[in-house]
Write a protein that holds these residues in place. Structure first.
Motif, PDB file in Angstrom:
ATOM      1  N   GLY A  63      92.467  75.628  62.398  1.00  0.00           N
ATOM      2  CA  GLY A  63      91.147  75.579  63.021  1.00  0.00           C
ATOM      3  C   GLY A  63      90.965  76.685  64.041  1.00  0.00           C
ATOM      4  N   LEU A  64      92.059  77.105  64.682  1.00  0.00           N
ATOM      5  CA  LEU A  64      91.992  78.205  65.648  1.00  0.00           C
ATOM      6  C   LEU A  64      91.641  79.523  64.952  1.00  0.00           C
ATOM      7  CD1 LEU A  64      95.056  77.382  67.926  1.00  0.00           C
ATOM      8  CD2 LEU A  64      92.637  77.023  68.435  1.00  0.00           C
ATOM      9  N   GLU A  65      92.216  79.731  63.761  1.00  0.00           N
ATOM     10  CA  GLU A  65      91.883  80.936  62.993  1.00  0.00           C
ATOM     11  C   GLU A  65      90.420  80.904  62.566  1.00  0.00           C
ATOM     12  OE1 GLU A  65      91.833  84.452  60.862  1.00  0.00           O
ATOM     13  OE2 GLU A  65      93.230  83.731  62.392  1.00  0.00           O
ATOM     14  N   LEU A  66      89.955  79.751  62.110  1.00  0.00           N
ATOM     15  CA  LEU A  66      88.551  79.615  61.721  1.00  0.00           C
ATOM     16  C   LEU A  66      87.634  79.843  62.923  1.00  0.00           C
ATOM     17  CD1 LEU A  66      86.406  78.971  59.632  1.00  0.00           C
ATOM     18  CD2 LEU A  66      86.793  76.531  60.047  1.00  0.00           C
ATOM     19  N   LEU A  67      88.030  79.336  64.082  1.00  0.00           N
ATOM     20  CA  LEU A  67      87.253  79.551  65.307  1.00  0.00           C
ATOM     21  C   LEU A  67      87.101  81.041  65.590  1.00  0.00           C
ATOM     22  CD1 LEU A  67      85.980  78.698  68.054  1.00  0.00           C
ATOM     23  CD2 LEU A  67      88.323  78.527  68.941  1.00  0.00           C
ATOM     24  N   ARG A  68      88.205  81.788  65.512  1.00  0.00           N
ATOM     25  CA  ARG A  68      88.147  83.227  65.778  1.00  0.00           C
ATOM     26  C   ARG A  68      87.239  83.948  64.783  1.00  0.00           C
ATOM     27  NH1 ARG A  68      93.642  82.252  67.287  1.00  0.00           N
ATOM     28  NH2 ARG A  68      94.363  82.523  65.132  1.00  0.00           N
ATOM     29  N   ARG A  69      87.317  83.557  63.520  1.00  0.00           N
ATOM     30  CA  ARG A  69      86.502  84.216  62.501  1.00  0.00           C
ATOM     31  C   ARG A  69      85.023  83.892  62.671  1.00  0.00           C
ATOM     32  NH1 ARG A  69      89.804  83.586  56.852  1.00  0.00           N
ATOM     33  NH2 ARG A  69      88.033  84.827  56.092  1.00  0.00           N
ATOM     34  N   MET A  70      84.713  82.668  63.064  1.00  0.00           N
ATOM     35  CA  MET A  70      83.319  82.304  63.339  1.00  0.00           C
ATOM     36  C   MET A  70      82.781  83.095  64.525  1.00  0.00           C
ATOM     37  SD  MET A  70      83.198  78.164  62.789  1.00  0.00           S
ATOM     38  CE  MET A  70      83.066  77.445  61.143  1.00  0.00           C
ATOM     39  N   GLU A  72      83.701  85.984  65.497  1.00  0.00           N
ATOM     40  CA  GLU A  72      83.490  87.380  65.100  1.00  0.00           C
ATOM     41  C   GLU A  72      82.142  87.554  64.412  1.00  0.00           C
ATOM     42  OE1 GLU A  72      86.806  88.331  62.641  1.00  0.00           O
ATOM     43  OE2 GLU A  72      88.225  88.505  64.317  1.00  0.00           O
ATOM     44  N   ILE A  73      81.721  86.521  63.690  1.00  0.00           N
ATOM     45  CA  ILE A  73      80.435  86.565  62.988  1.00  0.00           C
ATOM     46  C   ILE A  73      79.279  86.324  63.951  1.00  0.00           C
ATOM     47  CG2 ILE A  73      79.028  85.463  61.191  1.00  0.00           C
ATOM     48  CD1 ILE A  73      81.713  84.720  59.799  1.00  0.00           C
ATOM     49  N   ARG A  74      79.424  85.285  64.795  1.00  0.00           N
ATOM     50  CA  ARG A  74      78.372  84.952  65.765  1.00  0.00           C
ATOM     51  C   ARG A  74      79.021  84.494  67.056  1.00  0.00           C
ATOM     52  NH1 ARG A  74      74.902  80.484  64.588  1.00  0.00           N
ATOM     53  NH2 ARG A  74      74.318  80.802  66.738  1.00  0.00           N
ATOM     54  N   GLY A  75      79.090  85.408  67.999  1.00  0.00           N
ATOM     55  CA  GLY A  75      79.796  85.123  69.245  1.00  0.00           C
ATOM     56  C   GLY A  75      79.140  84.073  70.110  1.00  0.00           C
ATOM     57  N   ASP A  76      77.839  83.784  69.890  1.00  0.00           N
ATOM     58  CA  ASP A  76      77.128  82.866  70.773  1.00  0.00           C
ATOM     59  C   ASP A  76      77.159  81.418  70.292  1.00  0.00           C
ATOM     60  OD1 ASP A  76      75.546  83.375  68.562  1.00  0.00           O
ATOM     61  OD2 ASP A  76      73.662  83.224  69.672  1.00  0.00           O
ATOM     62  N   VAL A  77      77.770  81.153  69.127  1.00  0.00           N
ATOM     63  CA  VAL A  77      77.769  79.782  68.618  1.00  0.00           C
ATOM     64  C   VAL A  77      78.647  78.896  69.498  1.00  0.00           C
ATOM     65  CG1 VAL A  77      79.730  80.121  67.029  1.00  0.00           C
ATOM     66  CG2 VAL A  77      77.999  78.375  66.533  1.00  0.00           C
ATOM     67  N   ALA A  78      78.205  77.667  69.724  1.00  0.00           N
ATOM     68  CA  ALA A  78      78.982  76.704  70.509  1.00  0.00           C
ATOM     69  C   ALA A  78      79.913  75.938  69.575  1.00  0.00           C
ATOM     70  CB  ALA A  78      78.045  75.740  71.236  1.00  0.00           C
ATOM     71  N   VAL A  79      81.181  75.811  69.974  1.00  0.00           N
ATOM     72  CA  VAL A  79      82.178  75.144  69.138  1.00  0.00           C
ATOM     73  C   VAL A  79      82.910  74.089  69.966  1.00  0.00           C
ATOM     74  CG1 VAL A  79      84.228  75.403  67.696  1.00  0.00           C
ATOM     75  CG2 VAL A  79      82.502  77.229  67.754  1.00  0.00           C
TER      76      VAL A  79
END
Length: 234
Positions: A63-70, A72-79
Motif C-alpha cells: 500500500g505504501l508503494e501504491l500511495l507513492r505512485r498515486m 506522483e499522479i496527483r499530489g493533492d489527493v487525500a489518502v
C-alpha cells in the motif's frame, strides 16, 4: 458529492467500509472500490477521486508503494491509510509519503468517521484559503487596471462576491496593506511616471484618479517626501 476510492482486498472489510460511508454520510460520497493495487491504480488514473482509503497490505503490491505512485499522479489527493500494523515505522513511512491520516485495524465506525471528518475539515479550510487568495488577487488586479477611476469598497465587494468588511481584511492579510493604501501607491507610481514625461500637476492628478490637484499634491508629498514640482526639478 465527493468521490472516494476504497482499496481493500478483504471482501468483508471492503463492504463494511462502503456501508460506513453510506450510513455516516448518506449521499455525500460516491464510493468506488478496488481489490488490489493494479485495479486501484487503473481506476485512479481514469477518475478524479478526492479521497482514497487505502489498505497497507495488498496482494500484488505494498500500500505504501501504491500511495507513492498515486501521489506522483496527483499530489493533492487525500489518502487515509488503513493498516493492521500499529508499529511506528509503518505509520511514519505512510505519513512521510503523503498520507493524510491513518486507521489502525480493527477500528470502529466512530473512529472511521473521525478520520473522514478530519479530511472534510481540512478540505473546507483549503477551499477557504484558496478562495481568499484568489479574491485578494482579483481585487489587486482590478486596482492595477482601474486606478484612475473612482473605486469604491462596495464595487470591490461585488467583484469578488464577498462582504465589504471581509474584502478589506482578506486583502490586508494577503498583501500587508489596506486596499486604499495600495490604490494610493499605484496612483503615485503612475503619477511619477507621468510627471517625468513632462505632464503638468493638474493633468497628472486627473490621469491618476484625483479630481483635486491640491489634494493630489498633498498625497504625493506625504508618500514621496517631496511635492510634485520638487520631484520634477530633482
Amino acid at each position: 458529492m465527493k468521490h472516494v476510492l476504497v482499496v481493500e482486498d478483504d471482501s468483508l472489510e471492503r463492504k463494511a467500509l462502503e456501508r460506513m460511508f453510506e450510513l455516516c454520510y448518506h449521499d455525500a460520497f460516491s464510493v468506488v472500490s478496488a481489490v488490489d493495487g493494479r485495479m486501484a491504480l487503473d481506476r485512479f488514473q481514469n477518475y478524479l477521486f478526492e479521497l482514497v482509503l487505502l489498505d497497507i497490505n495488498l496482494p500484488d503490491m505494498s500500500g505504501l508503494e501504491l500511495l507513492r505512485r498515486m501521489k506522483e499522479i496527483r499530489g493533492d489527493v487525500a489518502v487515509i491509510m488503513a493498516t493492521a500494523y500499529s508499529d511506528y515505522e509503518h505509520l511514519r513511512a505512510a505519513m512521510r509519503d503523503g498520507s493524510s491520516d491513518y486507521l489502525i485495524k480493527p477500528y470502529s465506525m466512530a473512529t472511521f468517521k473521525e478520520a473522514v471528518d478530519r479530511y472534510l475539515s481540512r478540505s473546507v479550510e483549503q477551499r477557504d484559503l484558496f478562495g481568499s487568495v484568489k479574491s485578494a488577487s482579483m481585487v489587486r488586479q482590478y486596482l492595477d487596471e482601474h486606478y484612475a477611476e473612482d473605486v469604491t469598497l462596495d464595487e470591490l465587494a461585488r467583484l469578488v462576491n464577498r462582504d465589504r468588511s471581509y474584502v478589506g481584511k482578506l486583502f490586508k492579510r494577503e498583501y500587508g496593506s489596506s486596499i486604499f493604501s495600495y490604490l494610493l501607491s499605484v496612483r503615485i507610481r503612475h503619477a511619477k511616471e507621468l510627471l517625468a514625461k513632462g505632464m503638468s500637476v493638474g493633468e497628472v492628478s486627473m490621469q491618476v484618479g484625483f479630481s483635486d490637484p491640491a489634494y493630489f499634491s498633498k498625497c504625493f508629498k506625504r508618500e514621496v517626501g517631496t511635492s510634485p514640482a520638487q520631484f520634477v526639478r530633482s
